[in-house]
Write a protein that holds these residues in place. Structure first.
Motif, PDB file in Angstrom:
ATOM      1  N   GLU A 171       0.823  -1.196   0.000  1.00 30.19           N
ATOM      2  CA  GLU A 171       0.000   0.000   0.000  1.00 30.19           C
ATOM      3  C   GLU A 171       0.864   1.255   0.000  1.00 30.19           C
ATOM      4  OE1 GLU A 171      -3.950  -1.689   2.381  1.00 30.19           O
ATOM      5  OE2 GLU A 171      -2.811   0.001   3.148  1.00 30.19           O
ATOM      6  N   ARG A 172       0.292   2.296  -0.536  1.00 29.23           N
ATOM      7  CA  ARG A 172       0.967   3.591  -0.522  1.00 29.23           C
ATOM      8  C   ARG A 172       1.097   4.076   0.920  1.00 29.23           C
ATOM      9  NH1 ARG A 172      -1.775   7.139  -4.643  1.00 29.23           N
ATOM     10  NH2 ARG A 172      -3.474   7.032  -3.114  1.00 29.23           N
ATOM     11  N   GLU A 173       2.238   4.667   1.221  1.00 28.63           N
ATOM     12  CA  GLU A 173       2.576   5.039   2.595  1.00 28.63           C
ATOM     13  C   GLU A 173       2.818   6.544   2.681  1.00 28.63           C
ATOM     14  OE1 GLU A 173       6.124   3.844   5.788  1.00 28.63           O
ATOM     15  OE2 GLU A 173       6.465   3.686   3.651  1.00 28.63           O
ATOM     16  N   PHE A 174       2.233   7.149   3.687  1.00 33.30           N
ATOM     17  CA  PHE A 174       2.479   8.569   3.946  1.00 33.30           C
ATOM     18  C   PHE A 174       3.928   8.768   4.393  1.00 33.30           C
ATOM     19  CE2 PHE A 174       1.832  12.828   5.335  1.00 33.30           C
ATOM     20  CZ  PHE A 174       2.498  12.956   6.540  1.00 33.30           C
ATOM     21  N   VAL A 175       4.547   9.832   3.885  1.00 36.60           N
ATOM     22  CA  VAL A 175       5.926  10.143   4.260  1.00 36.60           C
ATOM     23  C   VAL A 175       5.997  11.452   5.042  1.00 36.60           C
ATOM     24  CG1 VAL A 175       8.242  10.665   3.421  1.00 36.60           C
ATOM     25  CG2 VAL A 175       6.874   8.887   2.303  1.00 36.60           C
ATOM     26  N   ALA A 176       5.464  12.526   4.449  1.00 41.76           N
ATOM     27  CA  ALA A 176       5.564  13.835   5.093  1.00 41.76           C
ATOM     28  C   ALA A 176       4.542  14.775   4.484  1.00 41.76           C
ATOM     29  CB  ALA A 176       6.961  14.413   4.937  1.00 41.76           C
ATOM     30  N   ALA A 177       4.192  15.807   5.244  1.00 46.29           N
ATOM     31  CA  ALA A 177       3.275  16.830   4.751  1.00 46.29           C
ATOM     32  C   ALA A 177       3.681  18.187   5.313  1.00 46.29           C
ATOM     33  CB  ALA A 177       1.835  16.507   5.152  1.00 46.29           C
ATOM     34  N   VAL A 178       3.333  19.229   4.570  1.00 46.82           N
ATOM     35  CA  VAL A 178       3.622  20.598   5.000  1.00 46.82           C
ATOM     36  C   VAL A 178       2.388  21.456   4.742  1.00 46.82           C
ATOM     37  CG1 VAL A 178       4.697  21.173   2.776  1.00 46.82           C
ATOM     38  CG2 VAL A 178       5.233  22.543   4.798  1.00 46.82           C
ATOM     39  N   SER A 179       2.065  22.299   5.684  1.00 52.24           N
ATOM     40  CA  SER A 179       0.883  23.150   5.559  1.00 52.24           C
ATOM     41  C   SER A 179       1.086  24.213   4.481  1.00 52.24           C
ATOM     42  CB  SER A 179       0.577  23.824   6.899  1.00 52.24           C
ATOM     43  OG  SER A 179       1.675  24.649   7.289  1.00 52.24           O
TER      44      SER A 179
END
Length: 120
Positions: free
Chosen positions: A43-51
């Motif tokens: 499955e696709r995996e979350f790595v990072a996010a920025v607002s």
């Protein structure tokens, strides 16, 4: 919003790599931007996010302390600086955009992937 990821490649364990994602669209600066990765068969995996303004970031535990996400709204780009790479980081990396906050799991727009391969 249209997204174009780049910067992938083949590196050795311990090396660094910087991924970039170029975005088009007048509303880009209002979106939360994220990076995900996927290994074939998983499955696709979350790595990072920025607002939207870069003020809030979120990282997966597996990359915390090694990866840094940043954005430049003047250039319509978001980057992922990856340090101390491990073979487990090998995957196709995708950038994505959402109108929601950094904790969301729902992303509206996706770019094409860029392959990152880390050899041991």
């Amino acid at each position: 919003v249209q997204l174009q990821a780049s910067g992938g490649g083949l590196v050795q364990a311990g090396d660094s790599l910087r991924l970039s994602c170029a975005a088009s669209g007048r509303t880009y600066s209002s979106y939360t931007m994220g990076w995900f990765r996927q290994v074939t068969g998983k499955e696709r995996e979350f790595v990072a996010a920025v607002s939207w303004n870069g003020g809030t970031t979120l990282y997966a535990d597996s990359v915390k302390g090694r990866f840094t996400i940043s954005r430049d709204n003047a250039k319509n780009t978001v980057s992922l600086q990856m340090n101390s790479l491990k073979p487990d980081d090998t995957a196709v990396y995708y950038c994505a955009a959402t109108s929601k906050g950094v904790t969301t799991t729902r992303y509206d727009y996706w770019g094409q992937g860029t392959q990152v391969t880390v050899s041991s």
